[in-house]
Design a protein around this motif. Sequence first.
Motif, PDB file in Angstrom:
ATOM      1  N   THR A 131       7.951 -10.902   8.442  1.00 42.63           N
ATOM      2  CA  THR A 131       7.796  -9.718   7.843  1.00 42.63           C
ATOM      3  C   THR A 131       7.141  -9.770   6.524  1.00 42.63           C
ATOM      4  O   THR A 131       7.742 -10.541   5.522  1.00 42.63           O
ATOM      5  CB  THR A 131       9.048  -8.789   7.683  1.00 42.63           C
ATOM      6  OG1 THR A 131       9.744  -8.681   8.875  1.00 42.63           O
ATOM      7  CG2 THR A 131       8.818  -7.508   7.076  1.00 42.63           C
ATOM      8  N   ILE A 132       5.943  -9.004   6.413  1.00 41.09           N
ATOM      9  CA  ILE A 132       5.107  -9.179   5.065  1.00 41.09           C
ATOM     10  C   ILE A 132       4.782  -7.729   4.590  1.00 41.09           C
ATOM     11  O   ILE A 132       4.466  -6.836   5.126  1.00 41.09           O
ATOM     12  CB  ILE A 132       3.622  -9.903   5.530  1.00 41.09           C
ATOM     13  CG1 ILE A 132       3.966 -11.282   6.114  1.00 41.09           C
ATOM     14  CG2 ILE A 132       2.841  -9.818   4.234  1.00 41.09           C
ATOM     15  CD1 ILE A 132       2.480 -11.735   6.747  1.00 41.09           C
ATOM     16  N   HIS A 133       5.270  -7.693   3.299  1.00 43.09           N
ATOM     17  CA  HIS A 133       5.066  -6.580   2.491  1.00 43.09           C
ATOM     18  C   HIS A 133       3.950  -6.704   1.431  1.00 43.09           C
ATOM     19  O   HIS A 133       3.876  -7.473   0.839  1.00 43.09           O
ATOM     20  CB  HIS A 133       6.627  -6.310   1.698  1.00 43.09           C
ATOM     21  CG  HIS A 133       7.750  -6.300   2.686  1.00 43.09           C
ATOM     22  ND1 HIS A 133       8.304  -5.324   3.236  1.00 43.09           N
ATOM     23  CD2 HIS A 133       8.561  -7.391   2.966  1.00 43.09           C
ATOM     24  CE1 HIS A 133       9.446  -5.879   3.876  1.00 43.09           C
ATOM     25  NE2 HIS A 133       9.642  -7.054   3.809  1.00 43.09           N
ATOM     26  N   GLY A 134       3.384  -5.590   1.249  1.00 48.14           N
ATOM     27  CA  GLY A 134       2.222  -5.519   0.412  1.00 48.14           C
ATOM     28  C   GLY A 134       1.588  -4.287   0.286  1.00 48.14           C
ATOM     29  O   GLY A 134       1.887  -3.150   1.030  1.00 48.14           O
ATOM     30  N   PHE A 135       0.656  -4.046  -0.693  1.00 50.84           N
ATOM     31  CA  PHE A 135      -0.077  -2.905  -0.833  1.00 50.84           C
ATOM     32  C   PHE A 135      -1.246  -3.029  -1.675  1.00 50.84           C
ATOM     33  O   PHE A 135      -1.477  -4.229  -2.272  1.00 50.84           O
ATOM     34  CB  PHE A 135       0.796  -1.688  -1.971  1.00 50.84           C
ATOM     35  CG  PHE A 135       0.619  -1.946  -3.330  1.00 50.84           C
ATOM     36  CD1 PHE A 135      -0.092  -1.146  -4.135  1.00 50.84           C
ATOM     37  CD2 PHE A 135       1.511  -2.861  -3.805  1.00 50.84           C
ATOM     38  CE1 PHE A 135      -0.340  -1.452  -5.217  1.00 50.84           C
ATOM     39  CE2 PHE A 135       1.614  -3.169  -5.162  1.00 50.84           C
ATOM     40  CZ  PHE A 135       0.629  -2.549  -6.131  1.00 50.84           C
ATOM     41  N   SER A 136      -2.427  -2.014  -1.356  1.00 49.69           N
ATOM     42  CA  SER A 136      -3.487  -2.238  -2.248  1.00 49.69           C
ATOM     43  C   SER A 136      -3.597  -1.250  -3.250  1.00 49.69           C
ATOM     44  O   SER A 136      -3.213  -0.022  -3.027  1.00 49.69           O
ATOM     45  CB  SER A 136      -4.711  -1.943  -1.229  1.00 49.69           C
ATOM     46  OG  SER A 136      -4.769  -3.055  -0.251  1.00 49.69           O
ATOM     47  N   TYR A 137      -4.277  -1.470  -4.334  1.00 54.93           N
ATOM     48  CA  TYR A 137      -4.491  -0.450  -5.434  1.00 54.93           C
ATOM     49  C   TYR A 137      -5.209   0.815  -4.847  1.00 54.93           C
ATOM     50  O   TYR A 137      -6.512   0.627  -4.424  1.00 54.93           O
ATOM     51  CB  TYR A 137      -5.209  -1.250  -6.481  1.00 54.93           C
ATOM     52  CG  TYR A 137      -4.348  -2.194  -7.402  1.00 54.93           C
ATOM     53  CD1 TYR A 137      -3.462  -3.221  -6.880  1.00 54.93           C
ATOM     54  CD2 TYR A 137      -4.312  -2.029  -8.870  1.00 54.93           C
ATOM     55  CE1 TYR A 137      -2.645  -3.685  -7.718  1.00 54.93           C
ATOM     56  CE2 TYR A 137      -3.549  -2.794  -9.720  1.00 54.93           C
ATOM     57  CZ  TYR A 137      -2.912  -3.781  -8.985  1.00 54.93           C
ATOM     58  OH  TYR A 137      -1.991  -4.611  -9.895  1.00 54.93           O
TER      59      TYR A 137
END
Length: 406
Positions: A131-137
């Motif tokens: 599971t990979i968690h992330g976001f873009s600005y």
Amino acid sequence: MTIRFIHAADLHLGSPFKGFAGLPGKMAETVRESTFTAFRNLIDHASRTRPDFLLIAGDVYDGEDRSLRAQEQFRQGMEMLRGAGIPVFVSHGNHDHLAGSWVRFSLPDNVRVFGPEVEKAELTIRGTTVTIHGFSYPERHVTEPVIGRYPPAGGDAVEIGMLHGSIRGDEAHDVYAPFTKDELLEKGYDYWALGHIHKRQLLHEQPPIVYPGSLQGLHRKESGAKGFYDVAIGRGKASLEFIPAGALVFGQAEVECAGIRHADEWLERCMDRIRAFREANGPGLLDLRLSGIDEGAEGMFNDAPESEWLEFIREAAMRDCPDVGIHRITWERAAAPAVPGGLFRDVLDELVSWDADGWKSRLTDLYGHRQAYRFTGRLDEESIREIREEADRLLTEGLMKGGRAE
């Protein structure tokens, strides 16, 4: 079971590389192409070694107005990874945020680009869930903490967090999406893939909290080898291998000038330092810092303008070490001789009186401009010092010329 992935960040494709005027044509081209060359080195390594996936933790592009060429180069790289069966997970950072204006390119279906909210992506690797968690600005300035939006780890999955940001309280860098190391550890993830800081750093060993640094140095302050990490996680522990990818290394060499009286002596000392740099680092762009300039050496240097000395050593370096360019020469001279007063002297005294806030106030229109920031960089203490030194040098030269004219 071991999973293996690549962690890269801060590719800055399409960087304009300000401040490199005057380099010989081939070296100038190498500098301009260096971010693309480093990216191709990353793609070649991934295609050859076949990791389970690739993480890119922010600032794929150098600016919000992503160039057509930079986007096409990135798309082609993603297509190559698609052909190799490698999934890619991308978060955009403050430089290439989602609110920018650019012509859109489609990306192949092996690429997952995180949106403006913290999201999770899942994949199964040889029976193990990752599971990979992330976001873009969503916009350029994300100055509030985002770490609270990341969910805690749960279950048996290998959990990875991607975060483009900086440690809270680190005033050496622009503060974006700030966090503390304890806040990251509290999430219980197996790996934190960070971006934004261009210097390679391991903030915590197990579990790893990692800045891979930029893929390619963007200016002389980003010295040393640049690249990415090849990571393996197995049995609850991770191992990391740094892989150099940069097309060239920025560096500095000191040349001791005491006792020099002839240009050929100076040339040989410079070339000794240039050859040593080449042997240690490979291709690069080098600043020469001349120290120990005694009265005799000063007399020699005064017989030709500084620009001619720079051109002289550039030509010599290109003959002997054609893949090492000389960016500039700095001169550590003794105290400057007395100079006439008047307007120049008043200006020099005024510059010396400004503190950091004074410089920032006077340069805010330039460094805060929406487009100009791509070419100026960040106005930090080091930049202010360099501007002050260059202004002092130019004004002092003017003073000396004015004194001779009288």
